[in-house]
Design an enzyme around this catalytic site. Structure first.
Site, PDB file in Angstrom:
ATOM      1  N   HIS A 460       0.637  -1.118   0.431  1.00 54.53           N
ATOM      2  CA  HIS A 460       0.033   0.020   0.020  1.00 54.53           C
ATOM      3  C   HIS A 460       0.652   1.207  -0.019  1.00 54.53           C
ATOM      4  CE1 HIS A 460      -2.615   3.175   1.366  1.00 54.53           C
ATOM      5  NE2 HIS A 460      -3.862   2.223   0.735  1.00 54.53           N
ATOM      6  N   ARG A 593     -10.937  11.405   8.570  1.00 53.97           N
ATOM      7  CA  ARG A 593     -12.099  11.563   8.098  1.00 53.97           C
ATOM      8  C   ARG A 593     -13.421  10.626   8.141  1.00 53.97           C
ATOM      9  NH1 ARG A 593     -10.315   9.120   3.202  1.00 53.97           N
ATOM     10  NH2 ARG A 593     -12.378   7.680   3.389  1.00 53.97           N
TER      11      ARG A 593
END
Length: 715
Positions: A460, A593
């Site tokens: 990632h 978020r």
């Protein structure tokens, strides 16, 4: 790993709870009651997206788009998280699972929350539809068409739709068909007005993969009439079933959401690509995890559909309004709306009149902030590397790529120009698996060396290293990013990307690539990294040490502070350490978020944690970590969130920001985000999503960051 019911479960798809219990054997530091359930917190995040759709100050087209985002998010939540919870129930009550010890109770709470959110969704959509009508934009159904529109619809159906639909007479099919996960279906009752024959049931898959969902109709001057594809089909049902002799039809939309996780075994006799391809086929037949239907559907038809699919009241049955698959509303026609003034991306000033990107970063580090800064700079860097005769090699990681990727185009041309190009391609990027398999084939056809990552571990990290030789001298530059190398998402995702020639950083990036290229993926290679914290080796430990330093300073009555920004926070060990910091008075501030499993208030703490979530026009995607460090701030950007999967079961990279000017720039941006009071929601213990309203001046953070960067002067 095999579940008690015989299913396979790969550790790549295992939730954090199981990973912590079954793999690491670590005893959770934080008790369940001291953390918010991950999936309930996620639903709270999606409620913030729905708030944006409800906000009348948001342009109408954007409000419709947020409804689409909400719907798309919820689809993925059911495909992955709800499906995972259902799998976890197979372990039985005796299995202790951190955060999700009682998946059955979490599923019950999810059902209640989702139905409540569906009611709010329906209310918001009704308000938006009324506002659309006020702006002379009308969604016409099959019952409200003028003669001209009826003729248009009939012609459109005959020319484009008819050959793309084949009704399924489901009562005559012995084995009920597998309904596609991302499709919507018209469930139809066929009857006669005089009741002379028994009614029949049928299904029609709406062909939204080959035809637009929204068809603009002939309209009066000053008006815009639109019909949904399924309503166009509804109007033409007498034609579809003309040879059956029925003259009475009722039709309602249904939708099935299926388990989308891929079970990838560690069978060395089977290639990873073959396993993924097989998994993609199996995904289409995954177990239903949600059944959504029009609440006005014929009761006998609903009962029949549930029985044939093996569904019961214990499954996630969601009654809804007439329209489903609102994710398509992300692509609602823009042309019918007045032009929306958008903030335009701009080239970073240091690259405006520079002879080349490499020339600039050889002089100094530069930080790009997307989507404020243009992503073209990254593409230009790779294009330069592709044609520069002194460049010998390019190494890069790829997780999610744009459909017509300019990144890939530059890399292919680099190979054609004689460069050695290595791409670490993550085939298991969820829902991008098929696309990445296609990219692998194309890259290899062009002569690119493609690496497929590591067994049981997704790659990632967002990295690139470019090597060039001038005479006997070797020069290297590269970048570390918080976001994907995707020029499409870079227009709407808020991310940071450091372009650098810093030798210590580049040396560690090369070690990461050496680790990825080594046949056995020996983690000892990563032990040589002295500058970059990396997962799965030392990312968590690095942050724990930095937090401990702040705790120590607070205990000695010195100033101490921690500011973190990420998409999700659910790692029990790091949450416990943040609690410890708050308890002794460290000033902890968070911008999260999405998922936030940490509580932010406790009477036993000297200082409560400040937590906000920003949902606005751009998707806040960056990961930033700032530690006061005795006044000599330590600042990092990273590709990872604080989640078990990122810290223990993925290859991730964080990078320290050593340039004082860039460090100040990031600190300033984080201060702007923390001062926002227009689009910031307070992350409190109850996750009520109340807007932050402190201060007399209205501060919309994304607008303020744009101004800050646009007006910033650089040397």
């Amino acid at each position: 790993m095999r579940l008690p019911n015989g299913e396979n479960l790969d550790i790549m798809t295992m939730p954090e709870a199981i990973l912590t219990k079954k793999i690491t054997k670590k005893k959770p530091i934080v008790e369940k009651k001291k953390m918010i359930a991950r999936d309930i917190s996620w639903l709270s995040f999606n409620a913030r997206v729905l708030q944006e759709a409800a906000d009348e100050s948001v342009p109408l087209h954007e409000r419709i788009r947020f409804l689409g985002i909400f719907s798309n998010n919820l689809d993925e939540f059911f495909r992955v998280r709800v499906a995972t919870l259902k799998r976890m129930m197979s372990f039985g009550k005796s299995s202790k699972m951190h955060l999700e010890e009682n998946p059955d109770k979490i599923l019950e709470e999810i059902q209640v929350n989702v139905i409540d959110q569906q009611r709010e969704f329906d209310r918001v959509w009704k308000d938006i539809a009324n506002e659309m009508e006020a702006q002379h934009i009308f969604l016409r159904t099959e019952k409200h068409l003028s003669r001209e529109q009826q003729k248009f619809v009939q012609n459109f159906f005959n020319e484009q739709v008819r050959t793309n639909i084949i009704p399924l007479m489901i009562e005559s099919i012995q084995q009920f068909p597998i309904l596609r996960d991302k499709s919507i279906y018209l469930a139809v009752v066929l009857a006669r007005q005089d009741n002379s024959v028994r009614q029949k049931f049928a299904l029609i898959e709406i062909p939204t993969t080959v035809l637009p969902r929204f068809i603009i109709l002939p309209s009066k001057e000053g008006e815009h009439d639109i019909i949904l594809l399924e309503d166009l089909v509804r109007f033409c049902l007498p034609n579809v079933f003309s040879y059956f002799g029925y003259d009475k039809f009722s039709a309602h939309i249904i939708k099935v959401t299926r388990d989308a996780e891929l079970d990838i075994d560690n069978d060395i006799s089977d290639s990873l690509i073959h396993q993924i391809e097989k998994g993609l086929k199996d995904r289409r037949k995954g177990k239903p995890v949600r059944f959504v239907y029009d609440k006005d559907i014929d009761p006998l038809l609903l009962e029949y559909l549930m029985r044939r699919q093996g569904l019961s009241g214990k499954d996630n049955l969601i009654p809804g309004a007439r329209i489903h698959n609102f994710k398509d509303f992300m692509d609602f026609p823009e042309s019918i709306f007045p032009p929306h003034t958008q903030r335009k991306t701009f080239i970073h000033p240091l690259f405006m009149n520079a002879p080349s990107v490499m020339h600039v970063i050889q002089q100094q580090d530069v930080m790009l902030h997307f989507p404020y800064h243009s992503f073209d700079t990254i593409i230009d860097l790779l294009r330069e590397a592709a044609i520069d005769p002194n460049v010998s090699s390019i190494k890069i990681t790829a997780y999610r790529l744009a459909r017509n990727s300019k990144i890939i185009n530059a890399l292919i041309n680099a190979v054609r120009n004689g460069k050695q190009v290595t791409v670490v391609l993550e085939l298991r990027a969820r829902f991008d698996e098929a696309a990445n398999i296609d990219w692998k084939s194309r890259l290899e056809e062009e002569g690119v060396k493609v690496l497929l990552g590591i067994p049981n571990m997704k790659v990632h990290a967002k990295l690139c290293v470019i090597k060039k030789r001038i005479g006997t001298k070797t020069l290297q530059c590269g970048f570390v990013s918080t976001g994907n190398l995707n020029e499409k998402t870079a227009r709407v995702y808020g991310d940071h990307c450091l372009l650098t020639t810093n030798r210590a950083i580049i040396a560690d990036m090369n070690r990461l690539f050496a680790y990825l290229e080594s046949p056995r993926h020996d983690v000892k290679i990563l032990e040589g990294c002295k500058t970059l914290p990396v997962s799965p080796l030392n990312m968590r430990d690095t942050f724990l040490r930095l937090i401990d330093r702040e705790i120590k300073n607070a205990k000695h009555k010195k100033k101490a502070g921690i500011t973190v920004k990420m998409n999700s926070l659910s790692d029990a060990i790091l949450i416990a350490k943040l609690y410890e910091a708050a308890k002794v008075g460290v000033d902890v501030k968070m911008v999260i978020r999405g998922i936030c499993c940490a509580y932010t208030e406790n009477k036993k703490w000297k200082k409560n944690i400040t937590g906000v979530s920003i949902v606005d026009e751009y998707l806040e995607h960056a990961r930033v970590f700032i530690f006061h460090h005795g006044g000599q701030e330590k600042v990092y950007i990273a590709s990872c969130d604080w989640m078990v999967r990122n810290l223990d079961h993925r290859v991730e990279a964080a990078v320290p920001i050593t340039d004082p000017a860039i460090r100040k720039e990031l600190i300033d941006i984080m201060q702007i985000q923390l001062s926002g009071n227009v689009k910031a929601r307070i992350l409190d213990n109850a996750q009520k999503n109340e807007y932050k309203k402190e201060g007399d001046k209205k501060i919309r953070t994304q607008l303020e960051i744009y101004k800050y960067l646009h007006e910033k002067q650089y040397q």
